[in-house]
Design a protein around this motif. Structure first.
Motif, PDB file in Angstrom:
ATOM      1  N   ALA A 130      27.050  62.603  56.633  1.00 17.13           N
ATOM      2  CA  ALA A 130      27.211  62.868  54.847  1.00 17.13           C
ATOM      3  C   ALA A 130      25.455  62.625  54.754  1.00 17.13           C
ATOM      4  O   ALA A 130      25.368  61.961  55.389  1.00 17.13           O
ATOM      5  CB  ALA A 130      28.353  62.095  54.444  1.00 17.13           C
ATOM      6  N   ALA A 148      30.017  65.638  53.307  1.00 15.09           N
ATOM      7  CA  ALA A 148      29.334  66.567  52.123  1.00 15.09           C
ATOM      8  C   ALA A 148      28.079  66.268  52.388  1.00 15.09           C
ATOM      9  O   ALA A 148      26.958  64.868  52.964  1.00 15.09           O
ATOM     10  CB  ALA A 148      30.310  65.712  51.216  1.00 15.09           C
ATOM     11  N   MET A 161      33.639  65.184  47.978  1.00 17.53           N
ATOM     12  CA  MET A 161      33.809  66.734  49.740  1.00 17.53           C
ATOM     13  C   MET A 161      33.143  67.352  49.274  1.00 17.53           C
ATOM     14  O   MET A 161      32.677  68.305  48.008  1.00 17.53           O
ATOM     15  CB  MET A 161      35.529  66.788  49.956  1.00 17.53           C
ATOM     16  N   ALA A 165      29.033  67.968  47.361  1.00 14.67           N
ATOM     17  CA  ALA A 165      29.920  67.569  47.162  1.00 14.67           C
ATOM     18  C   ALA A 165      30.241  67.601  45.645  1.00 14.67           C
ATOM     19  O   ALA A 165      29.613  67.428  44.327  1.00 14.67           O
ATOM     20  CB  ALA A 165      29.642  66.028  47.380  1.00 14.67           C
TER      21      ALA A 165
END
Length: 239
Positions: A130, A148, A161, A165
């Motif tokens: 992420a 994300a 997510m 995101a």
């Protein structure tokens, strides 16, 4: 040297090793005490840094935070008891795309990228690979899903997510989220947090409230709020 005994470790480090089920399979560097390193990064106690993690400078890492092969860009502040998974990028700067070049070799490009601060709250979990861009604030208790890309501020206890995101839900109902924030449980001494029932939020906050009331280290209004919340019936789980 072959056959030589492994150097002894301080008692505080050995204790941390026995508390972490991940330590036998990951090469970690554990900072049992607070301190500042040579590039201006400040650490609180009980920080675990897995081999491969890069912390660029002028960062702050809060107590009990775990960094697993993550990249922490400069001027990123991370709160207490956060978990940063493998490949996560925290405070990543954006390159300008409207000029002649995007290369950081040129000083003017670095100036255009800015010198922004990124703020990550307490008890934040960032999933594998992420990315959190610079100049973003992540609220306490938030969860950033694997892969994300976070481009804007995130509310406390939000689960995020996707690319970019987006919030899919909150971890708890609104009243529980507020009670957790009011409790500031991450301020309780580390050794007193170890035995809390982490799988039972209400019972854990009941014990935290009793600790904080006894030590008188939190505002009376916060204690009153927590006691009122604890006396209320359980809320429906967040969906």
């Amino acid at each position: 040297m072959s056959g030589s005994a492994e150097p002894s470790k301080p008692e505080s480090v050995r204790t941390l090793m026995t508390q972490s089920p991940f330590y036998p399979v990951l090469q970690s560097f554990i900072r049992p005490d607070a301190g500042i390193d040579v590039v201006g990064n400040e650490y609180e106690s009980h920080v675990q840094i897995v081999s491969g993690t890069e912390i660029q400078g002028r960062c702050f890492i809060g107590r009990g935070t775990w960094l697993n092969n993550a990249t922490v860009y400069q001027r990123t502040r991370i709160g207490r008891y956060c978990s940063m998974a493998r490949g996560s990028a925290l405070g990543a700067p954006s390159h300008p795309v409207s000029g002649l070049s995007t290369a950081v070799l040129f000083p003017s490009i670095c100036e255009l990228m800015g010198d922004y601060e990124t703020e990550i709250g307490h008890d934040v979990w960032v999933g594998a690979n992420a990315t959190i861009l610079s100049n973003v604030s992540i609220g306490t208790g938030a969860v950033i899903g694997a892969g994300a890309v976070v481009t804007k501020d995130v509310q406390p206890y939000a689960i995020m997510m996707g690319v970019p995101a987006r919030e899919v839900r909150r971890r708890f109902d609104e009243e529980t989220c507020h009670a957790l924030l009011v409790s500031r449980w991450w301020e309780v001494p580390h050794e007193r947090l170890i035995d809390l029932p982490m799988d039972d939020v209400r019972e854990a906050l009941k014990r935290v409230t009793a600790m904080r009331k006894a030590s008188a280290d939190i505002e009376s209004a916060a204690i009153e709020h927590l006691e009122a919340w604890l006396g209320a019936p359980d809320a429906e789980p967040s969906v």
